[in-house]
Design a protein around this motif. Sequence first.
Motif, PDB file in Angstrom:
ATOM      1  N   SER A  66       0.654  -1.162  -0.076  1.00 36.14           N
ATOM      2  CA  SER A  66       0.072  -0.002  -0.018  1.00 36.14           C
ATOM      3  C   SER A  66       0.875   1.286  -0.118  1.00 36.14           C
ATOM      4  CB  SER A  66      -0.954   0.077   1.208  1.00 36.14           C
ATOM      5  OG  SER A  66      -0.136  -0.014   2.390  1.00 36.14           O
ATOM      6  N   GLY A  67       2.105   1.276   0.505  1.00 40.86           N
ATOM      7  CA  GLY A  67       3.002   2.487   0.300  1.00 40.86           C
ATOM      8  C   GLY A  67       3.639   2.951  -0.919  1.00 40.86           C
ATOM      9  N   ALA A  90       4.993   7.072  -5.119  1.00 43.38           N
ATOM     10  CA  ALA A  90       4.888   7.516  -6.330  1.00 43.38           C
ATOM     11  C   ALA A  90       4.145   8.927  -6.411  1.00 43.38           C
ATOM     12  CB  ALA A  90       3.853   6.758  -7.089  1.00 43.38           C
ATOM     13  N   VAL A  91       3.545   9.397  -5.408  1.00 50.52           N
ATOM     14  CA  VAL A  91       3.096  10.718  -5.250  1.00 50.52           C
ATOM     15  C   VAL A  91       4.300  11.954  -4.612  1.00 50.52           C
ATOM     16  CG1 VAL A  91       1.618  12.242  -3.871  1.00 50.52           C
ATOM     17  CG2 VAL A  91       0.586  10.063  -4.975  1.00 50.52           C
ATOM     18  N   SER A  92       4.984  11.330  -4.023  1.00 50.56           N
ATOM     19  CA  SER A  92       6.039  12.041  -3.176  1.00 50.56           C
ATOM     20  C   SER A  92       7.009  12.509  -4.221  1.00 50.56           C
ATOM     21  CB  SER A  92       6.499  11.530  -1.951  1.00 50.56           C
ATOM     22  OG  SER A  92       7.027  10.346  -2.239  1.00 50.56           O
ATOM     23  N   VAL A  93       7.259  11.437  -4.977  1.00 46.87           N
ATOM     24  CA  VAL A  93       8.524  11.552  -5.971  1.00 46.87           C
ATOM     25  C   VAL A  93       8.046  12.619  -7.012  1.00 46.87           C
ATOM     26  CG1 VAL A  93       9.649  10.227  -7.751  1.00 46.87           C
ATOM     27  CG2 VAL A  93       9.478   9.225  -5.642  1.00 46.87           C
ATOM     28  N   LEU A 137      10.014   0.462  -7.625  1.00 44.18           N
ATOM     29  CA  LEU A 137       9.197   0.802  -8.668  1.00 44.18           C
ATOM     30  C   LEU A 137       8.085   1.755  -8.916  1.00 44.18           C
ATOM     31  CD1 LEU A 137       8.880  -1.667 -10.959  1.00 44.18           C
ATOM     32  CD2 LEU A 137       6.928  -2.503  -9.723  1.00 44.18           C
ATOM     33  N   SER A 138       7.762   2.138  -7.736  1.00 40.04           N
ATOM     34  CA  SER A 138       6.523   3.291  -7.590  1.00 40.04           C
ATOM     35  C   SER A 138       7.620   4.544  -7.723  1.00 40.04           C
ATOM     36  CB  SER A 138       5.768   3.320  -6.233  1.00 40.04           C
ATOM     37  OG  SER A 138       6.714   2.957  -5.255  1.00 40.04           O
ATOM     38  N   ASN A 141      -2.512   7.093  -9.478  1.00 38.37           N
ATOM     39  CA  ASN A 141      -3.142   5.905 -10.409  1.00 38.37           C
ATOM     40  C   ASN A 141      -2.290   4.734 -10.761  1.00 38.37           C
ATOM     41  OD1 ASN A 141      -5.772   7.198  -9.590  1.00 38.37           O
ATOM     42  ND2 ASN A 141      -5.586   8.349 -11.692  1.00 38.37           N
ATOM     43  N   ALA A 142      -1.252   5.217 -11.163  1.00 37.41           N
ATOM     44  CA  ALA A 142      -0.182   4.225 -11.948  1.00 37.41           C
ATOM     45  C   ALA A 142       0.089   2.938 -10.808  1.00 37.41           C
ATOM     46  CB  ALA A 142       1.198   4.760 -11.842  1.00 37.41           C
ATOM     47  N   PRO A 143       0.470   3.123  -9.527  1.00 39.20           N
ATOM     48  CA  PRO A 143       0.811   1.715  -8.877  1.00 39.20           C
ATOM     49  C   PRO A 143      -0.608   1.207  -8.298  1.00 39.20           C
ATOM     50  CG  PRO A 143       1.787   4.002  -7.741  1.00 39.20           C
ATOM     51  CD  PRO A 143       0.677   4.321  -8.724  1.00 39.20           C
ATOM     52  N   LEU A 144      -1.882   1.515  -8.488  1.00 41.83           N
ATOM     53  CA  LEU A 144      -2.935   1.069  -8.167  1.00 41.83           C
ATOM     54  C   LEU A 144      -3.007  -0.521  -8.226  1.00 41.83           C
ATOM     55  CD1 LEU A 144      -5.601   3.687  -8.003  1.00 41.83           C
ATOM     56  CD2 LEU A 144      -4.681   2.754  -5.855  1.00 41.83           C
TER      57      LEU A 144
END
Length: 277
Positions: free
Chosen positions: A94-95, A100-103, A179-180, A195-198
Amino acid sequence: MSTATLTPAKPAKSTKAARSSSMRDSMTMLRRNITHMRRYPSMTISILVMPLLMLLLFVYVFGGALGAGIGGSGDRGDYINYLVPGIILMAATSGAVATAVSVCTDMTEGIVKRFRTMSISRGAILTGHVFGSVLQVGAVLFLITGVSLVIGFRPDASPIEWVAAMGLLLFLAFGMAWLSAAMGIGAKTVESASNAPLPLTFLPFLGSAVVPPDSMPTALRWFAEYQPFTPINETLRGLFLGTEIGNDGWIALAWCTALVLLGYFWSRAAFNRELRP
């Protein structure tokens, strides 16, 4: 006849000194990310809420009905023991969204360009995000495991098996973080990064996390048996509950290693490409 004054050239940094500097920069970036998590806890709460809701939903709404299909006495207690390793696995993935958002936020808001004007190792920026994500996931795993024990999860794992299970989960979280991070670098907006890692975070449900693959239609059963998260889930279940692990342990380690290598090289290549003048 004048004599030219020669200024001795500065000695190049040794490999050991460069490595030490990179380590210090990575720790600085890690502290930066931890500070962000403390000031803005909403993202940590969001990655805790989803697996927690899934745990409570499947235990108290579907547990009675699904428990009959997993053997044993067929009651809710049996189903809790079957379900919890899968929910903990979901918590480990879940992290990915938060990373992904923070990067992506750093890449799109210009802070990385400002870092380029400072004497900071390029690799330290991503390393700070990745290790910050692993620490965040570790806290979520602790809380989810605690709630699971309260509502009836009864593992018979030894201390060594607990350490092995948590080590595997953190190894998975490490690979998912790299990966994220790559997905966050490639995303143009924060929304697309979230949305990408969902699909990866929900992939455990198309495995053995909720129900045995034997109960699925043929095509879905084949996918569930051979997708990456099923051997990881079965390894966790074996460590927690003493069920047969077989080759799943080695397969789980191989998949986690593949995720780490893929994420690391992808994210580094994408990051260097974005910083190219």
